[in-house]
Design an enzyme around this catalytic site. Structure first.
Site, short mmCIF file in Angstrom:
data_model
loop_
_atom_site.label_atom_id
_atom_site.label_comp_id
_atom_site.label_asym_id
_atom_site.label_seq_id
_atom_site.Cartn_x
_atom_site.Cartn_y
_atom_site.Cartn_z
N LEU A 157 1.18 -1.43 -0.64
CA LEU A 157 -0.06 -0.06 0.22
C LEU A 157 0.64 1.23 -0.20
O LEU A 157 0.48 2.10 -0.54
CB LEU A 157 -0.57 0.12 1.61
N GLY A 158 1.96 1.61 0.69
CA GLY A 158 2.96 2.49 0.82
C GLY A 158 4.02 1.73 1.34
O GLY A 158 4.36 0.63 1.92
N GLU A 159 5.22 2.67 0.79
CA GLU A 159 6.92 3.00 1.62
C GLU A 159 6.89 3.46 2.95
O GLU A 159 6.85 4.57 2.89
CB GLU A 159 7.66 2.59 0.63
N ALA A 217 9.62 4.89 6.33
CA ALA A 217 11.12 4.85 6.75
C ALA A 217 12.00 3.26 6.91
O ALA A 217 12.82 3.30 6.36
CB ALA A 217 11.12 5.79 7.74
N GLU A 264 7.34 -1.68 4.76
CA GLU A 264 5.93 -1.70 3.64
C GLU A 264 4.58 -1.47 4.87
O GLU A 264 4.99 -2.27 5.72
CB GLU A 264 6.24 -2.52 2.74
N LYS A 309 1.57 -1.76 8.84
CA LYS A 309 3.07 -1.51 9.17
C LYS A 309 4.42 -2.86 9.65
O LYS A 309 4.07 -2.96 10.76
CB LYS A 309 3.50 -0.05 9.84
N ASP A 348 5.81 16.92 11.61
CA ASP A 348 5.43 16.11 9.80
C ASP A 348 4.02 15.75 9.02
O ASP A 348 3.72 15.53 8.88
CB ASP A 348 6.46 15.24 10.09
#
Ligand code: ATP
Ligand code: MG
Length: 476
Positions: free
Chosen positions: A17-19, A21, A24, A40, A132
């Site tokens: 779904l996303g990466e 730091a 994944e 995560k 952030d």
């Protein structure tokens, strides 16, 4: 939800779904209830310094419970891997909804601003600063609700009623308040500055500067009040500009407080919506822009801007940006196509069943099809093509070469593209080819870098690939 709930019966799609730091983010679906959550996965073997950072993130995240904040459900720690279970935001990231150089309808900006401020207000009431805030960390739920995510940089600035100044320089440069770069700084005002930059991004599709320092020309102009006829400011109506000026006040003591932002006239304008998820302005009749000089209504301005932009896109020939090619390239086009041909591609490749009997996650073997594809994040950065798998990969790689983007393919034929954006920052994104019952869907996802810059590159690629795009099949 208890951590113990995560025993058995959860299927994990290997599609990323996303990466982040340290690893994944993947989608888990409960076999019986069909409940979906995000997971995560932190790879401690690869990222030796992940532990302390993850512990901090979890310690803060688990204190939070609010509609505009991604819920934390639990974690599971293993010697080499760690799993963090989170509420799933099926609508993807906020930047997906921002059209580069255009923005989004003001009605939507206002709706997301209200939700963002609601979440930030809750965070600050708990004494927590996010540090952030940016469109890549603002996710959208299936119902179109904005959810603040990623507490990797969050910290406690108030404890037992005592507030402390912060002096750690952290966050993402274009979103950082000037005082954060000078330090020490007051946490709430710095978070609100970032919200101000998000506001400008949503309204104009641009970030006003690369960093809020005197080295930066655009920022200096803003600071010295000589910006008005320049982009992005010229795209804002007077009321919106008045809000931007007061949130992005360089003097943090005079910057609007959260409640003042919520009460600003722009935040109280009335807009009408057509559809949820991707709302459009129905009519401007109900929008009462209370701008000081009765200037053009935001909705009308947005519509005419979109028209102008569309005209411009249509009329402007594609110009290849001259960017240095990052030497990241491991394969030629033919090698990439060959390796795709030789790989048994279940189009999404799934993990091996686990050897560890105890492992909470059971991995599904079923491929993504048109039916279950809807489980995955909704993205605007994808389209169907008329060509087959191999031809699509070949055309894509040829276009990437012609644009001087570095690229490499993995065993499943996913293409990882590396380039630099207009601010010379690294930009990495992935292109996945999904075989949806014979039709190829080309899906682009940001890996690292600025979401808006990624969308710009996506639009450029889409234009270059227009010959193979299947405009008939718009249901994605
Ligand atoms: P970075 O430091 O690069 O921001 P990170 O390790 O903090 O990374 P996140 O920002 O939390 O990671 O997640 C990375 C990406 O994964 C997000 O930008 C988003 O695309 C996706 N993602 C994260 N959490 C979720 C979720 N709950 N639902 C859907 N997608 C998610
Ligand atoms: Mg993030």
């Amino acid at each position: 939800m208890q951590t113990s709930t995560f025993v058995d019966d959860w299927l994990c799609y290997n599609t990323i779904l996303g990466e982040g730091a340290y690893g994944e983010v993947k989608l888990l679906i409960h076999k019986k209830s069909q409940e979906k959550i995000a997971c995560k996965i932190i790879d401690h073997h690869k990222y030796k310094d992940a532990s302390a950072a993850i512990n901090r993130e979890v310690t803060i995240h688990k204190l939070l419970d609010h509609e505009n904040i991604i819920k934390y459900f639990g974690r599971r720690q293993e010697p080499l891997k760690e799993y963090i279970f989170l509420e799933y935001a099926a609508g993807g990231e906020l930047f997906q909804l921002i059209e580069p150089d255009v923005g989004m309808p003001p009605a939507n900006t206002q709706m997301y601003m209200k939700q963002l401020l609601c979440g930030v207000s809750y965070l600050h009431s708990k004494g927590i600063a996010h540090r952030d805030i940016k469109p890549e960390n603002l996710l959208i739920s299936i119902d179109g609700i904005l959810k603040i995510s990623d507490f990797g940089m969050a910290t406690l600035f108030r404890f037992k009623g005592r507030e402390r100044l912060l002096d750690k320089k952290c966050g993402t440069k274009p979103y950082l308040a000037p005082e954060v770069l000078q330090r020490p700084y007051k946490a709430p005002a710095a978070d609100l500055w970032s919200c101000g930059i998000v506001f400008v991004a949503m309204m104009t599709g641009e970030l006003p500067w690369a960093e809020a320092t005197d080295k930066n020309e655009e920022f200096l102009k803003w600071k010295n009040d000589i910006y008005i006829s320049e982009t992005p400011w010229a795209k804002l109506g007077n009321t919106a500009l008045s809000l931007a000026r007061q949130i992005l006040n360089v003097d943090s003591m005079r910057r609007l407080k959260l409640e003042q932002i919520e009460r600003h006239p722009w935040m109280r304008l009335e807009f009408s919506f057509v559809i949820s998820g991707n709302p459009l302005i129905r009519s401007t009749e109900n929008s009462s822009d209370s701008s000081e000089d009765g200037s053009e209504k935001p909705a009308k301005r947005w519509n005419s801007m979109v028209e102008a932009e569309t005209r411009m896109n249509r009329d402007t020939p594609t110009v290849t940006q001259s960017q240095p090619t990052i030497s990241h390239r491991h394969s030629t086009i033919m090698e990439a196509v060959d390796s795709l041909r030789n790989t048994r591609r279940d189009q999404v490749c799934f993990s091996q069943p686990t050897q560890n009997e105890d492992l909470v996650l059971q991995f599904t073997q079923s491929p993504i099809t048109k039916d279950n594809f809807q489980d995955l994040i909704k993205r605007l950065t994808r389209f169907y093509v008329k060509t087959g798998l191999e031809k699509t990969l070949e055309v894509l790689c040829t276009v990437l070469d012609s644009l001087h983007y570095g690229w490499t393919t993995d065993a499943n034929g996913a293409v990882s593209v590396t380039t630099v954006d207009s601010c010379k920052n690294q930009l990495t994104f992935k292109a996945n080819l999904f075989d949806m019952d014979g039709k190829i869907l080309l899906d682009f996802r940001l890996s690292k870098g600025c979401g808006l810059q990624f969308k710009k590159k996506f639009l450029k690629l889409k234009e270059c690939l227009s010959d193979i795009i299947d405009n008939k099949d718009v249901k994605i």
